[in-house]
Design a protein around this motif. Structure first.
Motif, mmCIF file in Angstrom:
data_model
loop_
_atom_site.group_PDB
_atom_site.id
_atom_site.type_symbol
_atom_site.label_atom_id
_atom_site.label_comp_id
_atom_site.label_asym_id
_atom_site.label_seq_id
_atom_site.Cartn_x
_atom_site.Cartn_y
_atom_site.Cartn_z
ATOM 1 N N PHE A 192 -3.139 -0.929 -10.418
ATOM 2 C CA PHE A 192 -4.189 -1.132 -9.423
ATOM 3 C C PHE A 192 -4.211 -2.576 -8.939
ATOM 4 O O PHE A 192 -4.431 -2.851 -7.757
ATOM 5 C CB PHE A 192 -5.547 -0.755 -10.003
ATOM 6 N N TYR A 193 -4.007 -3.508 -9.854
ATOM 7 C CA TYR A 193 -4.120 -4.925 -9.507
ATOM 8 C C TYR A 193 -2.908 -5.435 -8.742
ATOM 9 O O TYR A 193 -2.930 -6.539 -8.203
ATOM 10 C CB TYR A 193 -4.334 -5.753 -10.772
ATOM 11 N N ARG A 194 -1.850 -4.660 -8.670
ATOM 12 C CA ARG A 194 -0.717 -5.016 -7.823
ATOM 13 C C ARG A 194 -1.016 -4.692 -6.361
ATOM 14 O O ARG A 194 -0.367 -5.210 -5.461
ATOM 15 C CB ARG A 194 0.538 -4.277 -8.279
ATOM 16 N N VAL A 195 -1.982 -3.811 -6.158
ATOM 17 C CA VAL A 195 -2.412 -3.477 -4.804
ATOM 18 C C VAL A 195 -3.498 -4.438 -4.344
ATOM 19 O O VAL A 195 -3.417 -5.040 -3.263
ATOM 20 C CB VAL A 195 -2.936 -2.026 -4.745
ATOM 21 N N ILE A 196 -4.526 -4.582 -5.165
ATOM 22 C CA ILE A 196 -5.623 -5.517 -4.884
ATOM 23 C C ILE A 196 -5.761 -6.429 -6.088
ATOM 24 O O ILE A 196 -5.980 -5.936 -7.204
ATOM 25 C CB ILE A 196 -6.938 -4.763 -4.626
ATOM 26 N N PRO A 197 -5.613 -7.728 -5.926
ATOM 27 C CA PRO A 197 -5.652 -8.643 -7.066
ATOM 28 C C PRO A 197 -6.906 -8.465 -7.906
ATOM 29 O O PRO A 197 -7.993 -8.193 -7.394
ATOM 30 C CB PRO A 197 -5.608 -10.028 -6.413
ATOM 31 N N LEU A 200 0.814 -1.226 0.000
ATOM 32 C CA LEU A 200 0.000 0.000 0.000
ATOM 33 C C LEU A 200 0.843 1.269 0.000
ATOM 34 O O LEU A 200 0.335 2.337 -0.320
ATOM 35 C CB LEU A 200 -0.932 -0.005 1.215
ATOM 36 N N SER A 201 2.094 1.162 0.355
ATOM 37 C CA SER A 201 2.937 2.359 0.432
ATOM 38 C C SER A 201 3.875 2.493 -0.762
ATOM 39 O O SER A 201 4.642 3.462 -0.831
ATOM 40 C CB SER A 201 3.757 2.330 1.727
ATOM 41 N N HIS A 202 3.803 1.574 -1.683
ATOM 42 C CA HIS A 202 4.673 1.632 -2.854
ATOM 43 C C HIS A 202 4.006 2.443 -3.972
ATOM 44 O O HIS A 202 2.797 2.380 -4.151
ATOM 45 C CB HIS A 202 4.977 0.218 -3.353
ATOM 46 N N ALA A 203 4.800 3.186 -4.715
ATOM 47 C CA ALA A 203 4.268 3.991 -5.828
ATOM 48 C C ALA A 203 4.219 3.126 -7.088
ATOM 49 O O ALA A 203 5.193 3.039 -7.842
ATOM 50 C CB ALA A 203 5.134 5.216 -6.051
ATOM 51 N N SER A 229 -0.281 8.155 -9.180
ATOM 52 C CA SER A 229 1.128 7.856 -9.492
ATOM 53 C C SER A 229 2.035 8.066 -8.288
ATOM 54 O O SER A 229 3.261 8.104 -8.434
ATOM 55 C CB SER A 229 1.609 8.728 -10.656
ATOM 56 N N THR A 230 1.456 8.198 -7.104
ATOM 57 C CA THR A 230 2.236 8.435 -5.891
ATOM 58 C C THR A 230 2.132 7.236 -4.953
ATOM 59 O O THR A 230 1.377 6.288 -5.193
ATOM 60 C CB THR A 230 1.737 9.688 -5.159
#
Length: 365
Positions: free
Chosen positions: A139-144, A129-132, A316-317
């Motif tokens: 988006f799918y790298r945060v939530i599959p 969640l803290s990676h840019a 993008s942040t």
């Protein structure tokens, strides 16, 4: 179902109005009322949902408070519509929970869903969640993808099913099998989409007091078209992702982003304007105990738009992951609560307008 005090009051008020008929040119309610000599529960339910709560009849009525008759059509019909929503909701357990405190239920549900998504991100991969994240599939790298689309599809389908069942129950309870032709459907849809009955015969409605205004109609239009633009953005994005193989996020000048941005701005403006009108309106012709449920829906729509626009700005942040989780939490809460919120007035009122068009055509013939 036992007759309620609200139903008895609605029957008393309509009998007085049917004898007076001073307000017959104000909206669709009074011409429809004049077609009845006696009012069944179904007739009253239909008239209450045909009412757009413009309040013109209240300020024109010679029998309104403080007259001993105490005729208050907007307040009475607001309460009867609320009973309609709860009586025909499916499953009814959720409707009863929402009716107790709509604002708290809506906000707590949104917070809980957002929290679940945040915890999921932390548990799946610490630091996600803290990676840019940037580029395709960010988006799918945060939530599959499977989790995001699966949960969204399930909640949306549940919401549509609940709304459909409620609409069928309402149609049967408020009159049932009136013959409806294609022209009646088109006329009813036209009156619903254009908000014809919020025009007050061309002068506007009494949004805050006895002065006429078009503000509520305009804010309602802006919010409704904003909602449709957001829905269009979602549909276009789904087509691009599944049919064309182009996963989100999309460029700033792509169709999904353009429609989503315009829709989000429309939702913000419309929801803010309607909220302001509700909070500053004359309390006498309003059912103030229903204000919480009204505000809950507007708040969820506002939050859905605001979190979506903020996500667009900061996508993008390093804040993107948390913002995405919060936005999806609000969207899921909105989907789950749609059948138990003021949103149901849209299908119910549209059905009432279609029935009114059919009954009006029969009367002309």
């Amino acid at each position: 179902m036992p007759e309620t005090e609200t139903m008895r009051e609605a029957r008393r008020v309509m009998e007085i109005c049917n004898a007076c008929r001073y307000c017959e040119g104000f909206c669709a309610v009074f011409p429809a009322m004049e077609m009845q000599r006696a009012f069944s529960d179904g007739d009253l339910t239909d008239l209450a949902n045909l009412c757009h709560n413009c309040k013109a009849c209240y300020y024109a009525c010679q029998y309104a408070p403080p007259h001993p008759f105490g005729v208050n059509v907007p307040r009475t019909f607001s309460l009867l519509r609320d009973e309609t929503y709860r009586n025909h909701a499916w499953p009814r357990l959720l409707a009863r929970a929402f009716a107790r405190n709509g604002t708290v239920v809506a906000l707590v549900t949104a917070a809980a869903l957002a929290l679940v998504l945040l915890l999921t991100g932390w548990l799946v991969a610490p630091g996600t969640l803290s990676h840019a994240w940037i580029g395709p599939d960010a988006f799918y790298r945060v939530i599959p993808w499977v989790a995001m689309t699966g949960v969204a599809a399930a909640t949306l389908l549940f919401s549509l099913l609940a709304l459909g069942i409620g609409g069928v129950r309402f149609w049967r309870a408020s009159g049932g099998g009136v013959p409806v032709r294609r022209g009646d459907v088109l006329r009813g849809l036209h009156d619903a989409v254009t908000l014809k009955n919020l025009g007050g015969g061309g002068h506007g409605c009494n949004d805050r007091d006895e002065a006429f205004s078009m503000a509520r109609r305009r804010f309602h239009h802006v919010m409704a078209y904003g909602f449709l633009a957001c829905f269009a953005a979602t549909c276009i994005a789904a087509f691009e992702a599944y049919a064309l193989g182009r996963p989100a996020p999309y460029p700033l000048f792509s169709l999904p982003v353009i429609f989503g941005t315009l829709g989000g701005i429309g939702l913000l403006v419309g929801a803010s304007g309607l909220m302001a009108l509700k909070l500053t309106a004359d309390p006498v012709p309003a059912a103030r105990r229903l204000l919480g449920a009204d505000v809950a829906l507007l708040a969820l729509l506002w939050l859905a738009a605001a979190t979506g626009l903020i996500l667009l700005i900061f996508r993008s942040t390093a804040a993107m992951g948390a913002l995405l989780a919060i936005h999806l939490g609000v969207i899921l809460a909105l989907f789950v609560l749609l059948p138990y919120s003021k949103f149901v007035h849209a299908p119910y009122r549209t059905l009432a307008l279609i029935r009114n068009a059919a009954n009006s055509a029969d009367r002309v013939q």
